[in-house]
Design an enzyme around this catalytic site. Structure first.
Site, PDB file in Angstrom:
ATOM      1  N   GLU A  28       0.824  -1.212   0.000  1.00 52.90           N
ATOM      2  CA  GLU A  28       0.000   0.000   0.000  1.00 52.90           C
ATOM      3  C   GLU A  28       0.858   1.263   0.000  1.00 52.90           C
ATOM      4  O   GLU A  28       0.495   2.267  -0.626  1.00 52.90           O
ATOM      5  CB  GLU A  28      -0.961  -0.005   1.185  1.00 52.90           C
ATOM      6  CG  GLU A  28      -1.983  -1.136   1.170  1.00 52.90           C
ATOM      7  CD  GLU A  28      -2.828  -1.180  -0.096  1.00 52.90           C
ATOM      8  OE1 GLU A  28      -3.037  -0.119  -0.718  1.00 52.90           O
ATOM      9  OE2 GLU A  28      -3.271  -2.279  -0.477  1.00 52.90           O
TER      10      GLU A  28
ATOM     11  N   HIS B 233       1.598   2.398  -3.420  1.00 52.45           N
ATOM     12  CA  HIS B 233       0.594   3.282  -4.027  1.00 52.45           C
ATOM     13  C   HIS B 233       0.758   4.715  -3.523  1.00 52.45           C
ATOM     14  O   HIS B 233       0.651   5.669  -4.299  1.00 52.45           O
ATOM     15  CB  HIS B 233      -0.812   2.777  -3.710  1.00 52.45           C
ATOM     16  CG  HIS B 233      -1.138   1.455  -4.322  1.00 52.45           C
ATOM     17  ND1 HIS B 233      -0.884   1.156  -5.642  1.00 52.45           N
ATOM     18  CD2 HIS B 233      -1.723   0.341  -3.791  1.00 52.45           C
ATOM     19  CE1 HIS B 233      -1.283  -0.081  -5.904  1.00 52.45           C
ATOM     20  NE2 HIS B 233      -1.794  -0.596  -4.794  1.00 52.45           N
TER      21      HIS B 233
END
Length: 275
Positions: free
Chosen positions: A189, A192
């Site tokens: 994550e 991202h």
């Protein structure tokens, strides 16, 4: 994935590959494609360079239904181990993460995916250059994690406050999530947050892909940890099943590529540094 693109083709296509439903809820927008086009073009021209090491102040927010690990109330030791995993994954690529603070909140609604914006308004710390990680018992979409891509929001606006990753607490090191309890959901994550797409973005297309030239084409996210996979047999290379931006089991994911590292450095410099 090797790629060629134009801004017009990029926007018109609307080709934004969905993530593996049980792993990642992060979805790039067309606005992000447009905002990051200059960096994509720069990397395609191989005109980028690795910058000085970047230290990212990181805030942990434990949001649980009760003071039970089963309800998301993970320990300080688990958070320390998570930070160590983050630093091990990113240190070779010019990033380190420094613990800023930890908050602990008992709120059954927030802990199970409800009222995310108000949760982040209440808990968010630091600046846009900092990283907020929200560890919850359950995400609204039942994924393992989700994180907005970088943009240019004004301080105090919803886009600014919603920045930061929401992570299933059982995926941290020592958690209970089967095949995903080594802390690599958070590593994924954060990718991202740094501006990386999934390695399977765009599928087998030669036009779009993940805008990184040294990740082979990949039709969709990997399930499990196969010994090898070639989901785009007409394209060069095998699937990057060991890449942190795939959706393989934690035991399978061990690397970023040099071009991914360059993209993260450029994206952080452009969208986050000093903001």
């Amino acid at each position: 994935m090797r790629f060629s693109l134009s801004l017009i083709g990029l926007v018109a296509s609307g080709s934004l590959a969905a993530a593996h439903p049980s792993h990642c809820g992060a979805e790039p927008s067309e606005d992000f494609d447009i905002l990051s086009k200059d960096i994509t073009d720069k990397l395609a021209a191989e005109a980028s360079e690795i910058h000085a090491p970047i230290e990212v102040t990181t805030f942990f927010h434990v949001v649980a239904s009760s003071k039970s690990v089963a309800d998301g109330y993970i320990s300080d030791k688990m958070l320390q181990d998570q930070l160590a995993v983050m630093n091990k994954a990113y240190a070779p690529h010019g990033f380190s993460f420094k613990h800023g603070n930890t908050t602990r909140t008992i709120n059954p609604t927030w802990a199970t995916g409800g009222d995310e914006l108000n949760m982040k308004y209440a808990l968010h710390m630091g600046k846009y250059a900092d990283l907020n990680l929200y560890f919850v018992k359950k995400l609204a979409d039942n994924s393992h994690g989700s994180c907005p891509y970088p943009s240019n929001p004004y301080p105090g606006t919803p886009g600014y406050i919603k920045d930061g990753c929401t992570i299933l607490s059982s995926t941290v090191p020592g958690g209970s999530q089967s095949n995903a309890n080594r802390g690599l959901t958070t590593v994924h994550e954060i990718g991202h947050y740094m501006g990386l797409y999934h390695t399977f973005q765009g599928g087998c297309s030669t036009e779009l892909g993940d805008r990184v030239a040294d990740t082979p084409a990949q039709k969709n996210g990997t399930v499990g940890c196969p010994s090898s996979r070639d989901s785009c047999p007409d394209q060069a290379g095998l699937d990057p099943i060991h890449n942190y931006m795939d959706t393989s089991d934690d035991v399978c994911r061990t690397e970023f590529t040099p071009k991914q590292a360059m993209r993260m450095q450029e994206m952080y410099k452009e969208f986050r540094a000093g903001k």
